[in-house]
Write a protein that holds these residues in place. Sequence first.
Motif, PDB file in Angstrom:
ATOM      1  N   TYR A 160       0.862  -1.184   0.000  1.00  0.00           N
ATOM      2  CA  TYR A 160       0.000   0.000   0.000  1.00  0.00           C
ATOM      3  C   TYR A 160       0.897   1.232   0.000  1.00  0.00           C
ATOM      4  O   TYR A 160       1.903   1.270   0.697  1.00  0.00           O
ATOM      5  CB  TYR A 160      -0.910   0.024   1.226  1.00  0.00           C
ATOM      6  CG  TYR A 160      -2.009  -1.009   1.160  1.00  0.00           C
ATOM      7  CD1 TYR A 160      -3.281  -0.661   0.736  1.00  0.00           C
ATOM      8  CD2 TYR A 160      -1.750  -2.335   1.499  1.00  0.00           C
ATOM      9  CE1 TYR A 160      -4.289  -1.614   0.649  1.00  0.00           C
ATOM     10  CE2 TYR A 160      -2.749  -3.297   1.424  1.00  0.00           C
ATOM     11  CZ  TYR A 160      -4.018  -2.929   1.002  1.00  0.00           C
ATOM     12  OH  TYR A 160      -5.013  -3.876   0.921  1.00  0.00           O
ATOM     13  N   TYR A 167      -6.073   2.693   7.279  1.00  0.00           N
ATOM     14  CA  TYR A 167      -4.889   1.846   7.283  1.00  0.00           C
ATOM     15  C   TYR A 167      -4.385   1.781   8.719  1.00  0.00           C
ATOM     16  O   TYR A 167      -4.021   2.807   9.298  1.00  0.00           O
ATOM     17  CB  TYR A 167      -3.767   2.400   6.408  1.00  0.00           C
ATOM     18  CG  TYR A 167      -4.039   2.430   4.917  1.00  0.00           C
ATOM     19  CD1 TYR A 167      -5.144   1.806   4.350  1.00  0.00           C
ATOM     20  CD2 TYR A 167      -3.163   3.094   4.068  1.00  0.00           C
ATOM     21  CE1 TYR A 167      -5.370   1.843   2.979  1.00  0.00           C
ATOM     22  CE2 TYR A 167      -3.378   3.135   2.703  1.00  0.00           C
ATOM     23  CZ  TYR A 167      -4.485   2.515   2.162  1.00  0.00           C
ATOM     24  OH  TYR A 167      -4.694   2.562   0.802  1.00  0.00           O
ATOM     25  N   ALA A 196     -14.745   2.506   9.902  1.00  0.00           N
ATOM     26  CA  ALA A 196     -14.280   2.028   8.596  1.00  0.00           C
ATOM     27  C   ALA A 196     -15.455   1.508   7.773  1.00  0.00           C
ATOM     28  O   ALA A 196     -15.543   1.770   6.564  1.00  0.00           O
ATOM     29  CB  ALA A 196     -13.219   0.946   8.770  1.00  0.00           C
ATOM     30  N   SER A 237     -17.003   3.711   4.504  1.00  0.00           N
ATOM     31  CA  SER A 237     -16.217   2.980   3.499  1.00  0.00           C
ATOM     32  C   SER A 237     -16.270   3.603   2.105  1.00  0.00           C
ATOM     33  O   SER A 237     -15.330   3.431   1.327  1.00  0.00           O
ATOM     34  CB  SER A 237     -16.652   1.520   3.438  1.00  0.00           C
ATOM     35  OG  SER A 237     -18.002   1.431   3.017  1.00  0.00           O
ATOM     36  N   LEU A 264      -8.100   9.517   4.140  1.00  0.00           N
ATOM     37  CA  LEU A 264      -7.377   8.416   4.784  1.00  0.00           C
ATOM     38  C   LEU A 264      -7.203   8.663   6.275  1.00  0.00           C
ATOM     39  O   LEU A 264      -6.850   9.769   6.690  1.00  0.00           O
ATOM     40  CB  LEU A 264      -5.997   8.273   4.131  1.00  0.00           C
ATOM     41  CG  LEU A 264      -5.034   7.242   4.744  1.00  0.00           C
ATOM     42  CD1 LEU A 264      -5.578   5.826   4.596  1.00  0.00           C
ATOM     43  CD2 LEU A 264      -3.661   7.356   4.091  1.00  0.00           C
ATOM     44  N   LYS A 276      -9.958   8.569  -1.907  1.00  0.00           N
ATOM     45  CA  LYS A 276     -10.698   8.742  -0.652  1.00  0.00           C
ATOM     46  C   LYS A 276      -9.802   9.410   0.382  1.00  0.00           C
ATOM     47  O   LYS A 276      -8.575   9.354   0.288  1.00  0.00           O
ATOM     48  CB  LYS A 276     -11.126   7.382  -0.085  1.00  0.00           C
ATOM     49  CG  LYS A 276     -12.036   6.558  -0.950  1.00  0.00           C
ATOM     50  CD  LYS A 276     -12.335   5.238  -0.242  1.00  0.00           C
ATOM     51  CE  LYS A 276     -13.173   4.310  -1.097  1.00  0.00           C
ATOM     52  NZ  LYS A 276     -13.444   3.038  -0.390  1.00  0.00           N
ATOM     53  N   PHE A 305      -9.902  -3.795   7.411  1.00  0.00           N
ATOM     54  CA  PHE A 305      -9.130  -2.837   6.626  1.00  0.00           C
ATOM     55  C   PHE A 305      -7.660  -3.264   6.640  1.00  0.00           C
ATOM     56  O   PHE A 305      -7.256  -4.094   7.452  1.00  0.00           O
ATOM     57  CB  PHE A 305      -9.300  -1.409   7.166  1.00  0.00           C
ATOM     58  CG  PHE A 305      -9.318  -1.306   8.665  1.00  0.00           C
ATOM     59  CD1 PHE A 305      -8.145  -1.275   9.398  1.00  0.00           C
ATOM     60  CD2 PHE A 305     -10.525  -1.252   9.347  1.00  0.00           C
ATOM     61  CE1 PHE A 305      -8.156  -1.176  10.776  1.00  0.00           C
ATOM     62  CE2 PHE A 305     -10.552  -1.152  10.727  1.00  0.00           C
ATOM     63  CZ  PHE A 305      -9.369  -1.124  11.451  1.00  0.00           C
ATOM     64  N   ASP A 321     -10.595   5.576   3.579  1.00  0.00           N
ATOM     65  CA  ASP A 321      -9.752   4.395   3.745  1.00  0.00           C
ATOM     66  C   ASP A 321      -9.178   4.448   5.153  1.00  0.00           C
ATOM     67  O   ASP A 321      -8.821   5.520   5.648  1.00  0.00           O
ATOM     68  CB  ASP A 321      -8.575   4.395   2.753  1.00  0.00           C
ATOM     69  CG  ASP A 321      -8.999   4.045   1.340  1.00  0.00           C
ATOM     70  OD1 ASP A 321      -9.950   3.255   1.171  1.00  0.00           O
ATOM     71  OD2 ASP A 321      -8.366   4.567   0.385  1.00  0.00           O
ATOM     72  N   ARG A 335      -5.526  11.160  -3.564  1.00  0.00           N
ATOM     73  CA  ARG A 335      -6.134   9.841  -3.366  1.00  0.00           C
ATOM     74  C   ARG A 335      -7.588   9.878  -3.818  1.00  0.00           C
ATOM     75  O   ARG A 335      -8.168  10.944  -3.951  1.00  0.00           O
ATOM     76  CB  ARG A 335      -6.117   9.469  -1.880  1.00  0.00           C
ATOM     77  CG  ARG A 335      -4.814   9.656  -1.147  1.00  0.00           C
ATOM     78  CD  ARG A 335      -4.940   9.296   0.332  1.00  0.00           C
ATOM     79  NE  ARG A 335      -5.687   8.078   0.554  1.00  0.00           N
ATOM     80  CZ  ARG A 335      -5.183   6.845   0.404  1.00  0.00           C
ATOM     81  NH1 ARG A 335      -3.935   6.696   0.046  1.00  0.00           N
ATOM     82  NH2 ARG A 335      -5.929   5.783   0.625  1.00  0.00           N
TER      83      ARG A 335
END
Length: 195
Positions: free
Chosen positions: A74, A117, A107, A111, A84, A82, A141, A115, A80
């Motif tokens: 990733y 992470y 998340a 959605s 983050l 979306k 995720f 995103d 991006r």
Amino acid sequence: MRRHKWILAGLLILLAAVLYVNLGQGSLGLWEKGEKEAVAKSSQSLTELLAAGAPKPGTPSPSFSLEDLDGQVYTVGGERDKALLLNFWASWCDPCKEEAPDLVTMAKKYSDSLDVYAVNVTLYDQLDNVKKFVQDYGYTFPVLLDKKEEIYRKFNGVAFPTNVLIGKDGIIQEVIVGSLSAKDLEAKLKKLTNS
């Protein structure tokens, strides 16, 4: 237990450096003005020292690439599709355990526009414990592995959890050290996903 000692040792070294700098600038006389004032000045200096290298809101996120638990890579940096939420955590961290269900809920709920992470700072953790944490809390995720603490350092991480909110434009909106209530986290995510 060993990792706690290293974190504590690092904080003590930073505190000693702040005190050294303050004493070197004639702050010894502050004790004459009152202990509260001296402690407040030292605390402020420590906070400034810790934050000095941190990416600031309004600046581009540092770029990086990390593998997840399955070996997929990733990448973060630049625009991006979306917004983050980067969540730096460790499996032994109690506040990380407390916020984990909220991260799962957010998340799922966001959605379409967000995103999430989860960046495990694996240098301070054990992979088996990471996998168990992910399974126990139902993380769906990506869980990225910062095996050498390089990415955590890029964000000047000082405590777990640390959450970094990044807009679709790749610009940092906010850096949150420590956990938030579900209500406060959601309010910040609504603002992030609507910008």
